[in-house]
Write a protein that holds these residues in place. Structure first.
Motif, PDB file in Angstrom:
ATOM      1  N   UNK B 347       0.864  -1.190   0.000  1.00 47.08           N
ATOM      2  CA  UNK B 347       0.000   0.000   0.000  1.00 47.08           C
ATOM      3  C   UNK B 347       0.897   1.234   0.000  1.00 47.08           C
ATOM      4  N   UNK B 349       1.038   4.832   0.238  1.00 43.78           N
ATOM      5  CA  UNK B 349       0.054   5.802   0.728  1.00 43.78           C
ATOM      6  C   UNK B 349       0.201   7.157   0.051  1.00 43.78           C
ATOM      7  N   UNK B 353       4.958  12.147   3.787  1.00 46.82           N
ATOM      8  CA  UNK B 353       5.596  12.592   5.023  1.00 46.82           C
ATOM      9  C   UNK B 353       5.041  11.907   6.248  1.00 46.82           C
ATOM     10  N   UNK B 354       3.705  11.858   6.370  1.00 45.34           N
ATOM     11  CA  UNK B 354       3.154  11.350   7.623  1.00 45.34           C
ATOM     12  C   UNK B 354       2.914   9.844   7.576  1.00 45.34           C
ATOM     13  N   UNK B 355       2.870   9.253   6.380  1.00 44.37           N
ATOM     14  CA  UNK B 355       2.543   7.834   6.326  1.00 44.37           C
ATOM     15  C   UNK B 355       3.579   6.986   5.602  1.00 44.37           C
ATOM     16  N   UNK B 356       4.577   7.622   5.045  1.00 40.63           N
ATOM     17  CA  UNK B 356       5.513   6.853   4.231  1.00 40.63           C
ATOM     18  C   UNK B 356       6.913   6.757   4.784  1.00 40.63           C
ATOM     19  N   UNK B 357       7.529   7.901   5.043  1.00 37.23           N
ATOM     20  CA  UNK B 357       8.948   7.858   5.353  1.00 37.23           C
ATOM     21  C   UNK B 357       9.235   7.938   6.846  1.00 37.23           C
ATOM     22  N   UNK B 358      10.410   7.453   7.191  1.00 37.37           N
ATOM     23  CA  UNK B 358      10.942   7.584   8.544  1.00 37.37           C
ATOM     24  C   UNK B 358      12.129   8.521   8.405  1.00 37.37           C
ATOM     25  N   UNK B 359      11.887   9.800   8.661  1.00 31.38           N
ATOM     26  CA  UNK B 359      12.835  10.813   8.219  1.00 31.38           C
ATOM     27  C   UNK B 359      14.164  10.729   8.954  1.00 31.38           C
ATOM     28  N   UNK B 360      14.162  10.236  10.195  1.00 27.30           N
ATOM     29  CA  UNK B 360      15.419  10.203  10.950  1.00 27.30           C
ATOM     30  C   UNK B 360      16.121   8.856  10.846  1.00 27.30           C
ATOM     31  N   UNK B 361      15.613   7.978   9.972  1.00 25.70           N
ATOM     32  CA  UNK B 361      16.272   6.681   9.797  1.00 25.70           C
ATOM     33  C   UNK B 361      17.033   6.673   8.470  1.00 25.70           C
ATOM     34  N   UNK B 362      18.089   5.876   8.422  1.00 23.33           N
ATOM     35  CA  UNK B 362      18.850   5.779   7.174  1.00 23.33           C
ATOM     36  C   UNK B 362      17.977   5.270   6.026  1.00 23.33           C
ATOM     37  N   UNK B 410      20.279   9.773   6.444  1.00 24.11           N
ATOM     38  CA  UNK B 410      18.891   9.830   6.876  1.00 24.11           C
ATOM     39  C   UNK B 410      18.029  10.345   5.728  1.00 24.11           C
ATOM     40  N   UNK B 412      15.600  12.273   5.729  1.00 18.48           N
ATOM     41  CA  UNK B 412      15.214  13.678   5.785  1.00 18.48           C
ATOM     42  C   UNK B 412      16.103  14.568   4.915  1.00 18.48           C
ATOM     43  N   UNK B 426      10.591   0.604  -0.588  1.00 20.79           N
ATOM     44  CA  UNK B 426      10.135  -0.137   0.585  1.00 20.79           C
ATOM     45  C   UNK B 426       9.061  -1.149   0.188  1.00 20.79           C
TER      46      UNK B 426
END
Lengths: 335, 526
Positions: B347, B349, B353-362, B410, B412, B426
């Motif tokens: 899925x 989305x 920003x709010x549902x897809x990425x993990x901004x502080x992760x590699x 990261x 971000x 992903x």
């Protein structure tokens, strides 16, 4: 000939550049720890420049590191656990009553404590996950609950003693070790737990999911992370580490009702010094352990300077605010 | 390009109201703006267009004082200025309206307009005077009939809130108004409202700068269009001298020979892999349809018709309460996305920003999360994939052309387009056989759009079943082998490939339900 020297000069430059890049990546906790330890060494050469002294330093530092590693798991997930200080108090007071001065009961007492730790973490995790109470509030309530229940159980005042075999983990040293002179059991316990939790946090699916939740809970759920399950597991792990830390603390501390007081804040401070982001998404087991060592060294430094306990509280509070502000500012600058 | 520059020269007898000279701005790893010089004249609407990451937003933020340029000058009325804070720019007459509003939702319109400089009487806010003044401002731009100063902002529509933002800018006596994608969230009629207002502001001698991805709108409103690409100025043209194709060519630097890959052929379609019958939950009701292997099934519908809710129900975010969901012939109930992913559903989305990425992760950990979350919790990982397959990250990174110095960075720090690629990676990593795309190309530049369309069709060719939700009708029509239309929180019906926009709109507004006699009842519901 000249070309070779030119190219070798270039190579040296490249190597220096690489080294500098590596140096820049060193987390600030390591130089800070080193600096404070060197200062301590000047003030008290016998205590901090001999192996004997250093190993003595690690005896109270190791339990704090154990607590901090547990706290880090919850912080990295974007939560808080304020109940771990109360758990330390519970472990010491309740064990001392359970033991009733009988060394035979040491192992059952420890197992019961771990069991209760699992239960506390389970409740914390379930309340946070299913009743949607923020972890800060949940664990604050749990702190009062555990403290009250402990005092109720022991009848208001400490009872009995902790037997020597129960206390050995936090108190004794392996003697006559070449080079190290002596090694506190507590440090061995920390190394074992540190290794386990390093692998768990940095090298398993679990650890990556904890970070994902701490970074973006909604996205984590949509990426298949079972957020509720992970949260429950994490709170359990944190509580169990608090129990183990409590056993180590009980080894060198006395049986009194305030023994674990403020340890949750010390653990949080250690995490923050170790570069954990309050709000979640970043954390490193080794850095956090050194964060705990640094905090212990700061406390010892203040003692060395002859400052009483209230001062150390003031300093500790200031450290948390300062370090959080510093990391917030530096992450802003990066943007 | 030379003739375009001549046009600008011709005008240079008039002094520009706002000018930037040789602006350069660098972010870690990105040259966001490279030696950009531009003039903005009063009484003129000037659009700035370009792909994602072209430097539009950076330029606007520099003009509005949110960023400081590394080098270069800003001249207002011929005088060199520099802003250390957005409020300084605002007081000098440059106002910016961002995509996300900066209004306080629970305060009145008047409070918002005069926030921080409320008129006071004896130390207390003089609410009456404030409302009067607000009324004046609203009247000045002719929207006092639409918006009352005492209305609470949260009760206003998005378009009305936008008007309040503009009124606020007017109250600062702004000479320059910058709008960042002002119409992204607006409906068609609301866009008209905004257009009229912009025309009125223009006649008052304001310089209006606006950023938009919607070229139709750019052509409707702007006199002058500036194209940026990779932080560099491509050129400024008069709107009347170009057509959309030429403009797109300037933006992407190549001919746009195709928008959409060819549709699937009958032999591409296989068996039904996902089937829904009479399914409902608290958000949508009476959903029945089949999805076949190898096809792209488009889902059209207006805002609020239940499109995203359909995706969320299929994916176990808000599972169906009644009816049946069959995956690969097996009746399934997904209580949470974990189970959907285990059944190889992906899925992508809408809200990155709010549902897809993990901004502080590699980058690498972002790409591998779907794999890790469905595996044994305490199982060991590998940094580039799994212990079995240790090449997932570099393989997908190359395949999707994720541009980065290292996968350890990261997310971000990546551009928006690259972040979107990480999200796609992903889901590709999860090896899904059924893909749900929710607005796969919203807010994405033309070139990336085409490559995402190619990727979606490529997945279908490999035998993946695809459900593609989109609010852009050309996209739905260009991509879909069949089209489902939603309205009023249910499925209105199905249309074949190449259905016309009119057919879809008719159904989406609840006018027709194919194969169902209840044609009028649907209208009645609305």
């Amino acid at each position: 000939m000249t070309t070779t020297t030119a190219s070798s000069a270039k190579e040296i430059n490249q190597i220096l550049g690489k080294i500098w890049n590596g140096v820049r990546r060193i987390p600030p906790v390591f130089p800070i720890f080193l600096l404070i330890f060197i200062i301590l060494g000047f003030l008290n050469p016998k205590g901090y420049q001999t192996m004997n002294g250093i190993m003595t330093f690690f005896r109270p530092a190791a339990p704090l590191a154990v607590l901090a590693i547990g706290e880090m798991l919850v912080l990295a997930m974007g939560g808080f656990d304020l109940s771990i200080g109360a758990i330390v108090t519970m472990v010491v007071l309740a064990s001392s009553k359970l033991l009733a001065n009988d060394p035979e009961k040491a192992l059952p007492a420890i197992l019961i404590m771990i069991g209760i730790g699992i239960l506390i973490g389970l409740i914390n995790g379930l309340v946070v996950s299913f009743l949607k109470v923020p972890s800060f509030i949940t664990t604050l309530g749990m702190m009062l609950l555990v403290r009250g229940a402990t005092l109720y159980y022991i009848g208001g005042a400490p009872q009995g003693y902790l037997t020597d075999n129960w206390r050995q983990f936090g108190r004794n040293y392996i003697q006559d070790v070449p080079f190290f002179v002596k090694i506190p059991y507590a440090l061995i316990v920390l190394l074992v737990l540190g290794l386990i939790f390093y692998i768990l946090f940095h090298r398993t699916n679990y650890g990556k999911q904890v970070l994902a939740i701490g970074d973006n809970m909604r996205a984590a759920q949509l990426s298949g992370v079972r957020v509720k399950l992970i949260r429950v597991v994490t709170h359990i792990l944190c509580s169990v580490l608090a129990v183990l830390g409590g056993i180590l603390v009980g080894g060198y501390g006395g049986v009194n009702v305030t023994i674990g007081e403020g340890m949750e804040m010390q653990a949080i401070a250690a995490c923050v010094i170790g570069g954990v982001l309050l709000g979640g998404g970043k954390g490193n087991v080794i850095n956090v352990a050194f964060g705990a060592f640094t905090l212990q060294a700061i406390v010892n430094l203040l003692n060395q300077l002859g400052l009483p306990k209230p001062y150390t509280d003031v300093i500790q509070g200031s450290i948390i605010i300062f370090v959080v502000a510093y990391s917030a500012l530096s992450s802003q600058r990066k943007r | 390009m030379t003739d375009k520059q001549e046009i600008i020269q011709e005008e240079s007898n008039v002094k520009p109201l706002l000018e930037v000279r040789c602006i350069t701005k660098k972010f870690p790893g990105v040259q966001a703006l490279d030696d950009v010089s531009l003039q903005f004249y009063s009484g003129e609407v000037h659009a700035v267009v370009g792909e994602n990451g072209a430097g539009k937003s950076t330029l606007m933020k520099i003009l509005a004082g949110a960023y400081t340029p590394d080098s270069g000058d800003i001249l207002l009325d011929g005088v060199k200025v520099s802003f250390s804070h957005p409020s300084e720019a605002q007081h000098k007459g440059i106002s910016i309206i961002y995509q996300e509003f900066n209004l306080l939702p629970e305060r009145t319109v008047a409070y918002n307009i005069f926030l921080g400089r409320e008129p006071t009487k004896a130390g207390v806010i003089d609410i009456r005077k404030m409302n009067r003044d607000a009324k004046e401002v609203l009247k000045e731009i002719g929207i006092d009939k639409i918006i009352s100063p005492t209305a609470v902002v949260s009760s206003l529509s998005v378009a009305e809130q936008q008007l309040v933002e503009i009124a606020k800018a007017i109250s600062f006596k702004s000479q320059v108004l910058i709008m960042d994608e002002p119409t992204a969230a607006l409906t068609y009629t609301e866009v008209n409202l905004l257009d009229n207002l912009i025309k009125r502001l223009k006649t008052r001698g304001m310089a209006i700068i606006f950023i938009s991805h919607r070229l139709i709108e750019v052509f409707a409103i702007a006199e002058k269009i500036t194209v940026l690409k990779d932080g560099k100025l491509v050129g400024t043209v008069m709107t009347k001298d170009v057509n959309p194709e030429q403009l797109v060519q300037m933006m992407v630097g190549r001919e746009l020979d195709h928008y959409f890959p060819p549709l699937g052929q009958p032999e591409d379609f296989g068996e039904v892999v996902l089937s829904v019958r009479g399914a409902s939950n608290q958000l949508i009701h009476d959903i029945s349809f089949d999805l076949r292997k190898g096809e792209v099934l488009g889902v059209a519908g207006l805002q609020g018709s239940g499109r995203t809710e359909l995706a969320q129900a299929l994916f176990g975010v808000e599972p169906f309460k009644t009816g049946t969901l069959t995956i690969n012939g097996k009746t399934s109930k997904f209580r949470q996305p974990y189970f959907a992913i285990k059944n190889r559903i992906g899925f992508v989305t809408e809200d990155r920003k709010s549902e897809g990425i993990f901004s502080r992760q590699p980058i690498r950990d972002n790409m591998l999360l779907t794999i890790r979350s469905i595996r044994n919790m305490f199982g060991l990982i590998h940094k580039d994939g799994t212990l079995r397959d240790r090449k997932i990250v570099p393989t997908l990174g190359n395949q999707l052309d994720i541009r980065t110095s290292s996968y350890d960075r990261d997310v971000q720090f990546l551009s928006g387009g690259n972040q979107q690629k990480v999200v796609l990676a992903k889901w590709l990593a999860s090896n899904a056989k059924i893909f749900i795309f929710d607005e796969p190309t919203r807010g994405i530049d033309v070139e990336s759009k085409a490559s995402i369309h190619d990727m979606i069709r490529g997945l279908a060719k490999q035998g993946t079943a695809i459900l593609m939700i989109s609010s852009e009708l050309p996209e739905v029509i260009g991509m879909s082998d069949r089209i489902l239309v939603m309205a009023d929180r249910t499925l209105m019906g199905e249309l074949p490939a190449k259905a016309s926009e009119e057919e879809i709109m008719l159904m989406a507004t609840g006018h027709k339900k194919i194969g169902n006699s209840a044609e009028t009842s649907a209208v009645g519901k609305e």
